[in-house]
Write a protein that holds these residues in place. Structure first.
Motif, PDB file in Angstrom:
ATOM      1  N   VAL A   1      37.019  41.616  33.937  1.00  0.00           N
ATOM      2  CA  VAL A   1      37.236  40.260  34.470  1.00  0.00           C
ATOM      3  C   VAL A   1      36.612  39.217  33.533  1.00  0.00           C
ATOM      4  O   VAL A   1      35.395  39.143  33.387  1.00  0.00           O
TER       5      VAL A   1
ATOM      6  N   LYS B   1      37.148  35.791  33.497  1.00  0.00           N
ATOM      7  CA  LYS B   1      37.141  34.382  33.949  1.00  0.00           C
ATOM      8  C   LYS B   1      35.866  33.683  33.494  1.00  0.00           C
ATOM      9  O   LYS B   1      34.788  34.292  33.500  1.00  0.00           O
TER      10      LYS B   1
ATOM     11  N   ASN C   1      41.114  34.848  37.403  1.00  0.00           N
ATOM     12  CA  ASN C   1      41.376  34.434  38.781  1.00  0.00           C
ATOM     13  C   ASN C   1      42.060  33.078  38.894  1.00  0.00           C
ATOM     14  O   ASN C   1      42.376  32.645  39.994  1.00  0.00           O
TER      15      ASN C   1
ATOM     16  N   ILE D   1      43.839  38.023  39.731  1.00  0.00           N
ATOM     17  CA  ILE D   1      43.007  38.522  40.830  1.00  0.00           C
ATOM     18  C   ILE D   1      42.530  37.399  41.756  1.00  0.00           C
ATOM     19  O   ILE D   1      41.769  37.642  42.677  1.00  0.00           O
TER      20      ILE D   1
ATOM     21  N   MET E   1      44.582  45.356  47.435  1.00  0.00           N
ATOM     22  CA  MET E   1      43.348  44.846  46.833  1.00  0.00           C
ATOM     23  C   MET E   1      42.477  44.243  47.918  1.00  0.00           C
ATOM     24  O   MET E   1      42.998  43.688  48.893  1.00  0.00           O
TER      25      MET E   1
ATOM     26  N   ILE F   1      38.373  42.210  48.626  1.00  0.00           N
ATOM     27  CA  ILE F   1      37.057  41.718  48.208  1.00  0.00           C
ATOM     28  C   ILE F   1      36.183  41.730  49.457  1.00  0.00           C
ATOM     29  O   ILE F   1      36.308  40.859  50.314  1.00  0.00           O
TER      30      ILE F   1
ATOM     31  N   MET G   1      33.563  45.937  42.392  1.00  0.00           N
ATOM     32  CA  MET G   1      33.230  44.963  41.365  1.00  0.00           C
ATOM     33  C   MET G   1      31.905  45.416  40.730  1.00  0.00           C
ATOM     34  O   MET G   1      31.492  46.557  40.924  1.00  0.00           O
ATOM     35  N   SER G   2      31.237  44.522  39.993  1.00  0.00           N
ATOM     36  CA  SER G   2      30.039  44.960  39.251  1.00  0.00           C
ATOM     37  C   SER G   2      29.019  45.666  40.139  1.00  0.00           C
ATOM     38  O   SER G   2      28.411  46.651  39.735  1.00  0.00           O
TER      39      SER G   2
ATOM     40  N   ARG H   1      37.413  46.051  39.313  1.00  0.00           N
ATOM     41  CA  ARG H   1      37.444  44.731  38.651  1.00  0.00           C
ATOM     42  C   ARG H   1      36.021  44.323  38.308  1.00  0.00           C
ATOM     43  O   ARG H   1      35.239  43.977  39.183  1.00  0.00           O
ATOM     44  N   ILE H   2      35.693  44.377  37.045  1.00  0.00           N
ATOM     45  CA  ILE H   2      34.286  44.214  36.657  1.00  0.00           C
ATOM     46  C   ILE H   2      34.119  43.087  35.634  1.00  0.00           C
ATOM     47  O   ILE H   2      34.728  43.116  34.560  1.00  0.00           O
ATOM     48  N   GLY H   3      33.311  42.086  36.014  1.00  0.00           N
ATOM     49  CA  GLY H   3      33.060  40.961  35.123  1.00  0.00           C
ATOM     50  C   GLY H   3      31.618  40.912  34.652  1.00  0.00           C
ATOM     51  O   GLY H   3      31.299  41.199  33.498  1.00  0.00           O
ATOM     52  N   THR H   4      30.735  40.583  35.588  1.00  0.00           N
ATOM     53  CA  THR H   4      29.328  40.351  35.272  1.00  0.00           C
ATOM     54  C   THR H   4      28.677  41.514  34.498  1.00  0.00           C
ATOM     55  O   THR H   4      27.938  41.277  33.539  1.00  0.00           O
TER      56      THR H   4
ATOM     57  N   ARG I   1      28.025  34.509  34.899  1.00  0.00           N
ATOM     58  CA  ARG I   1      28.906  33.376  34.603  1.00  0.00           C
ATOM     59  C   ARG I   1      28.193  32.056  34.850  1.00  0.00           C
ATOM     60  O   ARG I   1      27.453  31.916  35.769  1.00  0.00           O
TER      61      ARG I   1
HETATM   62  C1  LIG Z   1      35.114  37.441  39.616  1.00  0.00           C
HETATM   63  C2  LIG Z   1      35.832  38.509  40.329  1.00  0.00           C
HETATM   64  C3  LIG Z   1      35.512  39.855  40.103  1.00  0.00           C
HETATM   65  C4  LIG Z   1      34.395  40.318  39.192  1.00  0.00           C
HETATM   66  O1  LIG Z   1      33.169  40.213  39.846  1.00  0.00           O
HETATM   67  P1  LIG Z   1      31.811  40.695  39.141  1.00  0.00           P
HETATM   68  O2  LIG Z   1      30.865  40.777  40.276  1.00  0.00           O
HETATM   69  O3  LIG Z   1      31.466  39.649  38.138  1.00  0.00           O
HETATM   70  O4  LIG Z   1      32.064  42.004  38.518  1.00  0.00           O
HETATM   71  C5  LIG Z   1      36.253  40.814  40.781  1.00  0.00           C
HETATM   72  N1  LIG Z   1      37.259  40.474  41.619  1.00  0.00           N
HETATM   73  C6  LIG Z   1      37.585  39.186  41.855  1.00  0.00           C
HETATM   74  C7  LIG Z   1      38.710  38.897  42.784  1.00  0.00           C
HETATM   75  C8  LIG Z   1      36.885  38.159  41.221  1.00  0.00           C
HETATM   76  O5  LIG Z   1      37.233  36.890  41.466  1.00  0.00           O
END
Ligand SMILES: *Cc1c(COP(=O)(O)O)cnc(C)c1O
Length: 225
Positions: A39, A41, A62, A86, A168, A170, A200-201, A216-219, A225
């Protein structure tokens, strides 16, 4: 969630991949595919490129507008990029989203289904579709309610001839994610849907235990961020 042992996104990417493999093994799923949706963003193309150079090809954004500013150039350069939407999709951005994304993970209402069907006709493109389920029934969150999910899946299939590739979710931040992962798994099973985008993370290992096919992994890769 950001492992301080590693000081750049590529090292953290490799570490996350190792953690995914370990979670698969623990879950007895070592022969199954779990896709890492990285991820990106809020991160710039300069920050994303090293991760592409390290071999990562699947990315999640996103916001349509942000993705439209960042990705077309990299999509031309790397033909095998797989871009996932996402975040919530406004109907008036359907055509733009269909042109840009390979996966839309946030289909959640009949009106959007109708606009996407039109956008498919108009562009000749058909991104893969996941339905977002608001498993916690949170007012501020997008996604079809769990109690309406079966009906909405049927509408997508029967009225629009969509192939629904996955679901999907959250989970609410203050609740045990397992309950939500397990609910999403059940909805998918009873509707014959194969892919599950969850984790996620902070909770991807747990999501893999519950059958996630996409995390879905960002951080944990790019940092805060
Ligand atoms: C930002 C986001 C993520 C990633 O989240 P992290 O905690 O940073 O890994 C995953 N899914 C969605 C829908 C997001 O908006």
């Amino acid at each position: 969630m950001v492992d301080e042992k590693y000081n750049n996104a590529c090292d953290r990417l490799f570490h996350v991949r190792a953690q995914i493999d370990e979670a698969k093994q623990k879950a007895g799923r070592e022969n199954e595919k779990v896709s890492l949706v990285c991820v990106s963003k809020f991160f710039s193309t300069d920050q994303i490129r090293p991760v592409i150079d390290a071999g990562q090809r699947i990315f999640g954004e996103n916001r349509v507008q942000e993705a439209a500013e960042k990705w077309p150039e990299m999509q031309r350069e790397f033909k095998d990029i797989e871009l996932h939407l996402i975040g919530p999709l406004q109907t008036n951005k359907s055509v733009q989203a269909v042109k840009l994304f390979d996966y839309i993970e946030t289909l959640d209402r009949p009106k959007l289904a109708r606009e996407l069907a039109k956008a498919f006709d108009k562009t000749g493109k058909t991104p893969k579709l996941f339905i977002q389920v608001n498993t916690g029934a949170e007012h501020q969150k997008a996604g079809v309610l769990p109690t309406k999910a079966d009906e909405f899946i049927q509408i997508c299939r029967n009225e629009y001839q969509f192939e629904i590739s996955g679901l999907m979710c959250i989970p609410p931040v203050d609740e045990e994610a397992s309950l939500h992962f397990s609910l999403l798994t059940k909805i998918a099973e009873r509707n014959g849907i194969k892919s599950l985008s969850m984790g996620m993370s902070g909770d991807f290992a747990k999501a893999i235990r519950f059958g996630a096919t996409h995390v879905r992994i960002g951080t944990a890769i790019f940092g805060q961020r």
